[in-house]
Write a protein that holds these residues in place. Structure first.
Motif, PDB file in Angstrom:
ATOM      1  N   TRP A  54       0.828  -1.210   0.000  1.00  0.00           N
ATOM      2  CA  TRP A  54       0.000   0.000   0.000  1.00  0.00           C
ATOM      3  C   TRP A  54       0.857   1.253   0.000  1.00  0.00           C
ATOM      4  O   TRP A  54       0.511   2.254  -0.621  1.00  0.00           O
ATOM      5  CB  TRP A  54      -0.969  -0.028   1.185  1.00  0.00           C
ATOM      6  N   ARG A  55       1.997   1.208   0.693  1.00  0.00           N
ATOM      7  CA  ARG A  55       2.892   2.375   0.679  1.00  0.00           C
ATOM      8  C   ARG A  55       3.469   2.611  -0.717  1.00  0.00           C
ATOM      9  O   ARG A  55       3.803   3.740  -1.082  1.00  0.00           O
ATOM     10  CB  ARG A  55       4.035   2.170   1.674  1.00  0.00           C
ATOM     11  N   ALA A  56       3.612   1.541  -1.483  1.00  0.00           N
ATOM     12  CA  ALA A  56       4.227   1.646  -2.808  1.00  0.00           C
ATOM     13  C   ALA A  56       3.277   2.188  -3.870  1.00  0.00           C
ATOM     14  O   ALA A  56       3.709   2.525  -4.976  1.00  0.00           O
ATOM     15  CB  ALA A  56       4.752   0.278  -3.251  1.00  0.00           C
ATOM     16  N   GLN A  57       1.991   2.298  -3.556  1.00  0.00           N
ATOM     17  CA  GLN A  57       1.029   2.806  -4.530  1.00  0.00           C
ATOM     18  C   GLN A  57       1.263   4.295  -4.776  1.00  0.00           C
ATOM     19  O   GLN A  57       1.530   5.056  -3.866  1.00  0.00           O
ATOM     20  CB  GLN A  57      -0.403   2.555  -4.058  1.00  0.00           C
ATOM     21  N   ASP A  58       1.154   4.666  -6.031  1.00  0.00           N
ATOM     22  CA  ASP A  58       1.426   6.054  -6.402  1.00  0.00           C
ATOM     23  C   ASP A  58       0.385   6.503  -7.416  1.00  0.00           C
ATOM     24  O   ASP A  58       0.269   5.914  -8.496  1.00  0.00           O
ATOM     25  CB  ASP A  58       2.826   6.174  -7.005  1.00  0.00           C
ATOM     26  N   GLY A  59      -0.379   7.509  -7.078  1.00  0.00           N
ATOM     27  CA  GLY A  59      -1.411   7.977  -7.993  1.00  0.00           C
ATOM     28  C   GLY A  59      -2.664   7.126  -7.879  1.00  0.00           C
ATOM     29  O   GLY A  59      -3.465   7.308  -6.964  1.00  0.00           O
ATOM     30  N   GLU A  60      -2.830   6.173  -8.787  1.00  0.00           N
ATOM     31  CA  GLU A  60      -3.959   5.268  -8.752  1.00  0.00           C
ATOM     32  C   GLU A  60      -3.524   3.908  -8.234  1.00  0.00           C
ATOM     33  O   GLU A  60      -2.424   3.441  -8.529  1.00  0.00           O
ATOM     34  CB  GLU A  60      -4.588   5.126 -10.140  1.00  0.00           C
ATOM     35  N   VAL A  61      -4.402   3.273  -7.475  1.00  0.00           N
ATOM     36  CA  VAL A  61      -4.095   1.955  -6.901  1.00  0.00           C
ATOM     37  C   VAL A  61      -4.127   0.903  -7.997  1.00  0.00           C
ATOM     38  O   VAL A  61      -5.066   0.841  -8.793  1.00  0.00           O
ATOM     39  CB  VAL A  61      -5.118   1.598  -5.802  1.00  0.00           C
ATOM     40  N   ASN A  62      -3.091   0.082  -8.029  1.00  0.00           N
ATOM     41  CA  ASN A  62      -3.002  -1.009  -9.003  1.00  0.00           C
ATOM     42  C   ASN A  62      -3.054  -2.339  -8.260  1.00  0.00           C
ATOM     43  O   ASN A  62      -2.035  -2.790  -7.722  1.00  0.00           O
ATOM     44  CB  ASN A  62      -1.709  -0.900  -9.804  1.00  0.00           C
ATOM     45  N   PRO A  63      -4.208  -3.007  -8.205  1.00  0.00           N
ATOM     46  CA  PRO A  63      -4.327  -4.271  -7.465  1.00  0.00           C
ATOM     47  C   PRO A  63      -3.348  -5.342  -7.939  1.00  0.00           C
ATOM     48  O   PRO A  63      -2.925  -6.186  -7.155  1.00  0.00           O
ATOM     49  CB  PRO A  63      -5.779  -4.697  -7.730  1.00  0.00           C
ATOM     50  N   LEU A  64      -2.973  -5.301  -9.227  1.00  0.00           N
ATOM     51  CA  LEU A  64      -2.071  -6.316  -9.747  1.00  0.00           C
ATOM     52  C   LEU A  64      -0.673  -6.209  -9.149  1.00  0.00           C
ATOM     53  O   LEU A  64       0.114  -7.162  -9.228  1.00  0.00           O
ATOM     54  CB  LEU A  64      -1.996  -6.223 -11.275  1.00  0.00           C
ATOM     55  N   SER A  65      -0.370  -5.065  -8.565  1.00  0.00           N
ATOM     56  CA  SER A  65       0.939  -4.876  -7.931  1.00  0.00           C
ATOM     57  C   SER A  65       0.901  -5.207  -6.444  1.00  0.00           C
ATOM     58  O   SER A  65       1.851  -4.922  -5.723  1.00  0.00           O
ATOM     59  CB  SER A  65       1.411  -3.427  -8.117  1.00  0.00           C
ATOM     60  N   MET A  66      -0.195  -5.842  -5.998  1.00  0.00           N
ATOM     61  CA  MET A  66      -0.388  -6.098  -4.571  1.00  0.00           C
ATOM     62  C   MET A  66      -0.738  -7.573  -4.341  1.00  0.00           C
ATOM     63  O   MET A  66      -1.833  -7.898  -3.870  1.00  0.00           O
ATOM     64  CB  MET A  66      -1.478  -5.182  -4.024  1.00  0.00           C
ATOM     65  N   PRO A  67       0.166  -8.485  -4.645  1.00  0.00           N
ATOM     66  CA  PRO A  67      -0.161  -9.913  -4.549  1.00  0.00           C
ATOM     67  C   PRO A  67      -0.442 -10.399  -3.134  1.00  0.00           C
ATOM     68  O   PRO A  67      -1.293 -11.277  -2.941  1.00  0.00           O
ATOM     69  CB  PRO A  67       1.071 -10.603  -5.136  1.00  0.00           C
ATOM     70  N   VAL A  68       0.245  -9.864  -2.139  1.00  0.00           N
ATOM     71  CA  VAL A  68       0.013 -10.320  -0.765  1.00  0.00           C
ATOM     72  C   VAL A  68      -1.365  -9.873  -0.298  1.00  0.00           C
ATOM     73  O   VAL A  68      -2.109 -10.634   0.336  1.00  0.00           O
ATOM     74  CB  VAL A  68       1.112  -9.816   0.190  1.00  0.00           C
ATOM     75  N   THR A  69      -1.729  -8.648  -0.636  1.00  0.00           N
ATOM     76  CA  THR A  69      -3.064  -8.157  -0.290  1.00  0.00           C
ATOM     77  C   THR A  69      -4.135  -9.024  -0.951  1.00  0.00           C
ATOM     78  O   THR A  69      -5.126  -9.403  -0.314  1.00  0.00           O
ATOM     79  CB  THR A  69      -3.233  -6.698  -0.743  1.00  0.00           C
ATOM     80  N   ARG A  70      -3.946  -9.341  -2.221  1.00  0.00           N
ATOM     81  CA  ARG A  70      -4.945 -10.143  -2.939  1.00  0.00           C
ATOM     82  C   ARG A  70      -5.055 -11.541  -2.347  1.00  0.00           C
ATOM     83  O   ARG A  70      -6.158 -12.089  -2.225  1.00  0.00           O
ATOM     84  CB  ARG A  70      -4.591 -10.203  -4.427  1.00  0.00           C
ATOM     85  N   SER A  71      -3.941 -12.139  -1.972  1.00  0.00           N
ATOM     86  CA  SER A  71      -3.987 -13.476  -1.374  1.00  0.00           C
ATOM     87  C   SER A  71      -4.665 -13.452  -0.009  1.00  0.00           C
ATOM     88  O   SER A  71      -5.426 -14.361   0.332  1.00  0.00           O
ATOM     89  CB  SER A  71      -2.570 -14.050  -1.251  1.00  0.00           C
ATOM     90  N   ALA A  72      -4.394 -12.409   0.757  1.00  0.00           N
ATOM     91  CA  ALA A  72      -5.054 -12.289   2.065  1.00  0.00           C
ATOM     92  C   ALA A  72      -6.559 -12.110   1.881  1.00  0.00           C
ATOM     93  O   ALA A  72      -7.363 -12.702   2.616  1.00  0.00           O
ATOM     94  CB  ALA A  72      -4.467 -11.112   2.839  1.00  0.00           C
ATOM     95  N   ASN A  73      -6.955 -11.310   0.893  1.00  0.00           N
ATOM     96  CA  ASN A  73      -8.377 -11.154   0.606  1.00  0.00           C
ATOM     97  C   ASN A  73      -9.015 -12.490   0.250  1.00  0.00           C
ATOM     98  O   ASN A  73     -10.129 -12.799   0.687  1.00  0.00           O
ATOM     99  CB  ASN A  73      -8.573 -10.169  -0.556  1.00  0.00           C
ATOM    100  N   ALA A  74      -8.317 -13.284  -0.556  1.00  0.00           N
ATOM    101  CA  ALA A  74      -8.847 -14.586  -0.957  1.00  0.00           C
ATOM    102  C   ALA A  74      -9.013 -15.508   0.241  1.00  0.00           C
ATOM    103  O   ALA A  74     -10.000 -16.245   0.353  1.00  0.00           O
ATOM    104  CB  ALA A  74      -7.924 -15.228  -1.994  1.00  0.00           C
ATOM    105  N   ALA A  75      -8.055 -15.464   1.156  1.00  0.00           N
ATOM    106  CA  ALA A  75      -8.133 -16.311   2.351  1.00  0.00           C
ATOM    107  C   ALA A  75      -9.348 -15.953   3.197  1.00  0.00           C
ATOM    108  O   ALA A  75     -10.019 -16.828   3.755  1.00  0.00           O
ATOM    109  CB  ALA A  75      -6.855 -16.170   3.175  1.00  0.00           C
ATOM    110  N   ILE A  76      -9.642 -14.668   3.281  1.00  0.00           N
ATOM    111  CA  ILE A  76     -10.739 -14.196   4.139  1.00  0.00           C
ATOM    112  C   ILE A  76     -12.096 -14.300   3.447  1.00  0.00           C
ATOM    113  O   ILE A  76     -13.069 -14.783   4.024  1.00  0.00           O
ATOM    114  CB  ILE A  76     -10.473 -12.741   4.576  1.00  0.00           C
TER     115      ILE A  76
END
Length: 236
Positions: A54-76
């Motif tokens: 999330w700190r690495a996001q710049d301008g617009e959020v790119n979900p494809l650049s956030m694999p750990v976030t996406r995996s955590a979302n899938a787990a939950i």
């Protein structure tokens, strides 16, 4: 925060302890999954990795650049509400495991499969208590019910976060045994990935590399390596 923000609006990303786990906040507001559940994860390592994304996001959020976030979302959002079904689906790979179905020709490929895959089946017998037998050809041959049930029990015992990672380790490799080899760190993860691609590597040596196929294989490899990383981060 619910779902994905289109633009970066926060200034501070923090990791906090909560309910035996960890959460990530944006300017003090806890992250939520796409299904609006609190994004709470089991380890600080995982939370820190999500925060870094999330700190690495710049301008617009790119979900494809956030694999750990996406995996955590899938787990939950996915695994947690159908843990048994996901575990059963993955355990079913054991009945038709990639490592068990061998070529009938040429002799060189038969020998390579035996040399590379037999030690992994031996490891599964010794470490997991499950002896799966290799067969020649593609006709289905039933494996031991005892061996398969033992593997099934181990899959069901995984946490939601472990199972989310294990899903990709198994489905991308086509092998329940290789999935377990990865979670047990039987060999370096890239070697385990190459074991799953033994037949493709053989074809490439004979006929050369197809660039489009190689690009797709690299995408799958990176997803496999990520799943290995996510599984390790999920362990307390």
């Amino acid at each position: 925060m619910s779902g994905w923000a289109k633009k970066v609006f926060w200034k501070e990303v923090s990791v906090n302890e909560a309910d035996g786990g960890f959460t990530v906040t944006l300017d003090g507001r806890g992250l939520k999954t796409p299904a609006k559940s609190a994004l709470a994860v089991p380890t600080r390592d995982m939370a820190e990795a999500i925060a870094a994304e999330w700190r690495a996001q710049d301008g617009e959020v790119n979900p494809l650049s956030m694999p750990v976030t996406r995996s955590a979302n899938a787990a939950i959002d996915k695994v947690a509400i159908q843990h048994g079904e996901v575990a059963d689906m993955l355990a079913d790979y054991g009945g038709t495991d990639l490592l068990c179905y061998r070529a009938t020709n040429p002799e060189e490929l038969i020998a390579r499969q035996a040399a590379e895959w037999d030690p992994v089946l031996d490891w599964a017998s010794e470490t997991l208590g499950a002896r799966l037998l290799p067969v020649a050809g593609v006709m289905h041959v039933a494996q031991s019910d005892t061996a398969l049930q033992g593997l099934r029990d181990k899959v069901h015992a995984m946490s939601n976060f472990e199972l989310a990672a294990f899903h990709d380790l198994v489905s991308l490799s086509g092998s329940l045994v290789l999935g377990f080899a990865a979670t047990h760190q039987m060999r370096p993860i890239e070697e385990i990935w190459m074991l799953s691609r033994l037949d493709e590597t053989w074809q490439e040596e004979l006929w050369g590399v197809d660039e489009e196929a190689a690009e797709q294989a690299e995408i799958k490899k990176q997803a496999f390596l990520h799943a290995d990383r996510f599984f390790k981060m999920s362990r307390k």
